[in-house]
Design an enzyme around this catalytic site. Structure first.
Site, PDB file in Angstrom:
ATOM      1  N   LYS A 176       1.931  -4.425  12.972  1.00 19.58           N
ATOM      2  CA  LYS A 176       0.990  -4.790  11.908  1.00 19.58           C
ATOM      3  C   LYS A 176       1.802  -5.096  10.656  1.00 19.58           C
ATOM      4  O   LYS A 176       2.296  -4.204   9.971  1.00 19.58           O
ATOM      5  CB  LYS A 176       0.009  -3.650  11.614  1.00 19.58           C
ATOM      6  CG  LYS A 176      -1.132  -4.139  10.746  1.00 19.58           C
ATOM      7  CD  LYS A 176      -1.736  -3.077   9.862  1.00 19.58           C
ATOM      8  CE  LYS A 176      -1.050  -2.867   8.567  1.00 19.58           C
ATOM      9  NZ  LYS A 176      -1.059  -3.996   7.618  1.00 19.58           N
ATOM     10  N   GLU A 249       8.530   6.473   6.762  1.00 19.32           N
ATOM     11  CA  GLU A 249       9.625   6.076   5.870  1.00 19.32           C
ATOM     12  C   GLU A 249       8.978   5.692   4.553  1.00 19.32           C
ATOM     13  O   GLU A 249       8.311   4.653   4.470  1.00 19.32           O
ATOM     14  CB  GLU A 249      10.379   4.867   6.449  1.00 19.32           C
ATOM     15  CG  GLU A 249      11.105   5.147   7.742  1.00 19.32           C
ATOM     16  CD  GLU A 249      12.367   5.972   7.550  1.00 19.32           C
ATOM     17  OE1 GLU A 249      12.766   6.223   6.410  1.00 19.32           O
ATOM     18  OE2 GLU A 249      12.936   6.376   8.570  1.00 19.32           O
ATOM     19  N   CYS A 283      13.308   0.692  -1.383  1.00 19.27           N
ATOM     20  CA  CYS A 283      13.105   2.145  -1.411  1.00 19.27           C
ATOM     21  C   CYS A 283      14.358   2.870  -1.872  1.00 19.27           C
ATOM     22  O   CYS A 283      14.279   3.848  -2.590  1.00 19.27           O
ATOM     23  CB  CYS A 283      12.674   2.631  -0.030  1.00 19.27           C
ATOM     24  SG  CYS A 283      13.788   2.116   1.285  1.00 19.27           S
ATOM     25  N   GLU A 384       8.571   6.229  -9.257  1.00 22.07           N
ATOM     26  CA  GLU A 384       9.271   5.076  -8.659  1.00 22.07           C
ATOM     27  C   GLU A 384       8.627   3.820  -9.232  1.00 22.07           C
ATOM     28  O   GLU A 384       7.491   3.487  -8.870  1.00 22.07           O
ATOM     29  CB  GLU A 384       9.086   5.105  -7.133  1.00 22.07           C
ATOM     30  CG  GLU A 384       9.741   3.941  -6.430  1.00 22.07           C
ATOM     31  CD  GLU A 384       9.407   3.845  -4.928  1.00 22.07           C
ATOM     32  OE1 GLU A 384       8.243   4.086  -4.549  1.00 22.07           O
ATOM     33  OE2 GLU A 384      10.311   3.506  -4.156  1.00 22.07           O
TER      34      GLU A 384
HETATM   35  P1  NAD Z   1       1.998   0.343   1.228  1.00 18.02           P
HETATM   36  O1  NAD Z   1       1.997   1.808   1.525  1.00 18.02           O
HETATM   37  O2  NAD Z   1       1.023  -0.191   0.268  1.00 18.02           O
HETATM   38  O3  NAD Z   1       1.774  -0.498   2.584  1.00 18.02           O
HETATM   39  C1  NAD Z   1       2.624  -0.367   3.707  1.00 18.02           C
HETATM   40  C2  NAD Z   1       1.882  -0.834   4.952  1.00 18.02           C
HETATM   41  O4  NAD Z   1       0.789   0.067   5.220  1.00 18.02           O
HETATM   42  C3  NAD Z   1       1.247  -2.220   4.848  1.00 18.02           C
HETATM   43  O5  NAD Z   1       1.384  -2.873   6.106  1.00 18.02           O
HETATM   44  C4  NAD Z   1      -0.210  -1.903   4.556  1.00 18.02           C
HETATM   45  O6  NAD Z   1      -1.097  -2.930   4.938  1.00 18.02           O
HETATM   46  C5  NAD Z   1      -0.423  -0.663   5.404  1.00 18.02           C
HETATM   47  N1  NAD Z   1      -1.524   0.213   4.987  1.00 18.02           N
HETATM   48  C6  NAD Z   1      -2.137   0.274   3.786  1.00 18.02           C
HETATM   49  N2  NAD Z   1      -3.087   1.238   3.794  1.00 18.02           N
HETATM   50  C7  NAD Z   1      -3.063   1.798   5.037  1.00 18.02           C
HETATM   51  C8  NAD Z   1      -3.791   2.868   5.661  1.00 18.02           C
HETATM   52  N3  NAD Z   1      -4.720   3.573   5.011  1.00 18.02           N
HETATM   53  N4  NAD Z   1      -3.482   3.179   6.943  1.00 18.02           N
HETATM   54  C9  NAD Z   1      -2.505   2.516   7.613  1.00 18.02           C
HETATM   55  N5  NAD Z   1      -1.790   1.489   7.074  1.00 18.02           N
HETATM   56  C10 NAD Z   1      -2.062   1.143   5.802  1.00 18.02           C
HETATM   57  O7  NAD Z   1       3.515   0.034   0.822  1.00 18.02           O
HETATM   58  P2  NAD Z   1       4.120  -1.343   0.289  1.00 18.02           P
HETATM   59  O8  NAD Z   1       3.616  -1.529  -1.111  1.00 18.02           O
HETATM   60  O9  NAD Z   1       3.936  -2.405   1.319  1.00 18.02           O
HETATM   61  O10 NAD Z   1       5.682  -0.984   0.271  1.00 18.02           O
HETATM   62  C11 NAD Z   1       6.324  -0.419  -0.845  1.00 18.02           C
HETATM   63  C12 NAD Z   1       6.622   1.056  -0.618  1.00 18.02           C
HETATM   64  O11 NAD Z   1       7.327   1.224   0.600  1.00 18.02           O
HETATM   65  C13 NAD Z   1       7.530   1.651  -1.693  1.00 18.02           C
HETATM   66  O12 NAD Z   1       7.074   2.932  -2.070  1.00 18.02           O
HETATM   67  C14 NAD Z   1       8.878   1.779  -0.986  1.00 18.02           C
HETATM   68  O13 NAD Z   1       9.734   2.757  -1.535  1.00 18.02           O
HETATM   69  C15 NAD Z   1       8.460   2.067   0.408  1.00 18.02           C
HETATM   70  N6  NAD Z   1       9.504   1.701   1.363  1.00 18.02           N
HETATM   71  C16 NAD Z   1      10.156   2.711   2.028  1.00 18.02           C
HETATM   72  C17 NAD Z   1      11.189   2.405   2.905  1.00 18.02           C
HETATM   73  C18 NAD Z   1      11.930   3.495   3.642  1.00 18.02           C
HETATM   74  O14 NAD Z   1      12.629   3.194   4.602  1.00 18.02           O
HETATM   75  N7  NAD Z   1      11.821   4.746   3.255  1.00 18.02           N
HETATM   76  C19 NAD Z   1      11.529   1.066   3.136  1.00 18.02           C
HETATM   77  C20 NAD Z   1      10.833   0.069   2.455  1.00 18.02           C
HETATM   78  C21 NAD Z   1       9.807   0.406   1.577  1.00 18.02           C
END
Ligand code: NAD
Length: 481
Positions: A176, A249, A283, A384
């Site tokens: 997804k 993650e 991240c 962050e």
């Molecule tokens: P997000 O949490 O908004 O979305 C991530 C994914 O989850 C998307 O595909 C989204 O559609 C989906 N999603 C949203 N609501 C959901 C729900 N209720 N249930 C299941 N899936 C759902 O994050 P983002 O804005 O896309 O990414 C940025 C964040 O990701 C930052 O906080 C960053 O630090 C983190 N990040 C972490 C890593 C790591 O390896 N630790 C790597 C990259 C990004």
């Protein structure tokens, strides 16, 4: 589809049971550099989720019985097919994420490297007891059907890590993508669907309601999620209802601790680059820079010089380090953080302007910004920001700086910079985070587990530890009597 298939980057579909699947409703992403619409993509609903899960469940028994070597061979075919489409993938990563073309090239190169290296790993059985009466062996079995939920910042690499880890361990995977960046993920799975048996690897693109449909589904066994800590907690709560295995993650608030004996000529450019790479939207970007008071002023002067040389602007320009913020919602959040500069009286020693549209009339741009020694409790230190803004902070006592670094609920990564490696290692070991670096930051390898402590995550990706997260441990006792 073969390794030499050339992808068409104008039309997009979901992949269900080996077939291209369109949906009645469609939507589109936005190029954050130009605010122009990108091509239409499907909007999957519950019926699509049910069909994909059913196909995956049907494919799982045969797929999980294939050998590791057979699965590795197919995964390598996929990497070959991706490599043959390098120009298209890099171009689309730039368009859908807004990251600079050189950073997109870095993402592509890592995708190839990590894809091949993860497929070559093996989870071996371990004989833990071998007595006159018994052998006790720890083995690992495939879990079943996994959902790979991907964020928008490194879509191709993070999706590749998830599908390679899931498939090499004998699971079926449903991808997804983020609604903001569905394009490279859909094309990756389109290539894969010509290589793997139907149902083994599928992709569903949709809106905000699609993630919960997957985490709630009773026939999904595992969720591998990368995204914000806020969403990660919702994912875990949802998965708890069916006791799905879950890897999270999540976000970070990484520190760089610069000691009084650090090699500033080497530390400054690396620390600055790792603070602004991807416009601060990674991240493990450096989000708090703690500099010993004895070298604070020279470090600051060199940092200002370096930061002023950082190019912000059009991501298609290979010299751009800071492209736009990826989407309008995130742009609003980062602008809100920038508006605190004036309200709180923070001292912006580089950048600080609320709106970069004077430089770029279209697109979600913000100037790289450094805040000089703000109060420890301020939002810019504690949160962050996920944008190109970073605080520079002063320290004098090791215990104090460790306490300030560790007070954060986040624990993804952190680095210590000193010519005295022993001292730096001693401090790095006391950082409460999943990855500690010494005289470097951001270094990753497919063989070394990566993930967060505290609110930065649960479980690990990469390395054999990452693969074990896609498997159930099974202890096998055999009596010799
Ligand atoms: P997000 O949490 O908004 O979305 C991530 C994914 O989850 C998307 O595909 C989204 O559609 C989906 N999603 C949203 N609501 C959901 C729900 N209720 N249930 C299941 N899936 C759902 O994050 P983002 O804005 O896309 O990414 C940025 C964040 O990701 C930052 O906080 C960053 O630090 C983190 N990040 C972490 C890593 C790591 O390896 N630790 C790597 C990259 C990004």
């Amino acid at each position: 589809m073969t390794a030499s298939t050339t992808l068409d980057w104008t039309s997009y579909h979901n992949t269900i049971n080996g077939q291209a699947a369109k949906t009645a409703k469609t939507r589109h992403g936005i190029n954050p550099a130009t605010e122009e619409a990108l091509p239409e993509v499907p909007v999957a609903g519950q019926d699509d989720v049910d069909a994909a899960v059913e196909a995956a469940r049907a494919a799982f028994p045969a797929w999980s019985k294939t050998s590791w070597d057979e699965r590795e061979a197919l995964l390598n075919k996929l990497v070959d097919a991706v490599e043959a489409n390098q120009a298209g993938f890099v171009d689309m990563i730039v368009k859908e994420t807004g990251k600079g073309v050189s950073t997109a090239g870095m993402e592509f190169a890592s995708t190839i490297k990590f894809g091949r290296a993860l497929a070559a790993l093996r989870v071996e059985d371990k004989v833990l007891v071998d007595s006159a009466e018994m052998t006790g062996t720890l083995r690992h079995v495939s879990l079943g059907v996994g959902a790979a939920i991907v964020p928008w910042n490194w879509p191709l690499l993070l999706c590749t890590i998830k599908i390679t880890s899931g498939l090499i361990t004998g699971n079926c995977v449903i991808v997804k993508p983020s609604p903001f960046t569905p394009y490279s993920n859909l094309k990756l799975v389109e290539l894969a669907s010509g290589i793997f048996p139907p149902g083994v690897i599928q992709a569903l693109s949709g809106g905000d309601d699609l993630g919960p449909m997957l985490t709630e589904h009773p026939d999904i066994d595992k969720v591998s999620f990368t995204g914000s800590s806020f969403t990660g907690k919702k994912v875990m709560a949802s998965c708890a209802r069916t006791l799905k295995r879950v890897t999270l993650e999540l976000g970070g608030n990484d520190v760089a601790i610069v000691c009084d004996d650090a090699d500033l000529a080497k530390a400054v450019p690396t620390v600055a680059t790792m603070a602004f790479l991807g416009s601060g939207q990674i991240c493990m970007d450096i989000k708090r820079i703690y500099v010993h008071e004895k070298v604070y002023e020279p470090f600051k002067a060199a940092l200002i010089d370096f930061a002023k040389s950082i190019k912000m602007g059009n991501p298609e320009d290979p010299t751009t380090l800071v492209g736009p913020i990826q989407n309008a919602m995130q742009y609003g959040k980062v602008q809100e953080m920038f508006s605190e500069i004036k309200k709180q009286g923070w001292n912006a020693i580089v950048g600080g302007e609320l709106d970069a549209r004077t430089v770029q009339p279209k697109g979600y741009y913000m100037h790289p910004t450094i805040i000089d020694n703000p109060p420890e409790e301020s939002r810019i230190v504690q949160e962050e920001p996920f944008g190109p803004i970073v605080p520079l902070l002063k320290w004098s006592d090791e215990e104090d700086v460790l306490a300030r670094a560790n007070v954060s609920k986040m624990g993804l990564g952190g680095s210590v910079w000193s010519k005295d490696t022993e001292r730096a290692v001693r401090l790095a070991q006391r950082l409460e985070c999943g990855t500690s670096w010494v005289n470097c930051h951001f270094h990753l390898d497919p063989n070394v587990p990566f993930g967060g402590a505290k609110s930065s995550g649960l479980g690990r990706e990469l390395g054999v530890t990452g693969l074990e997260g896609w498997m159930e441990p099974q202890s096998l006792w055999v009596s010799k009597a």
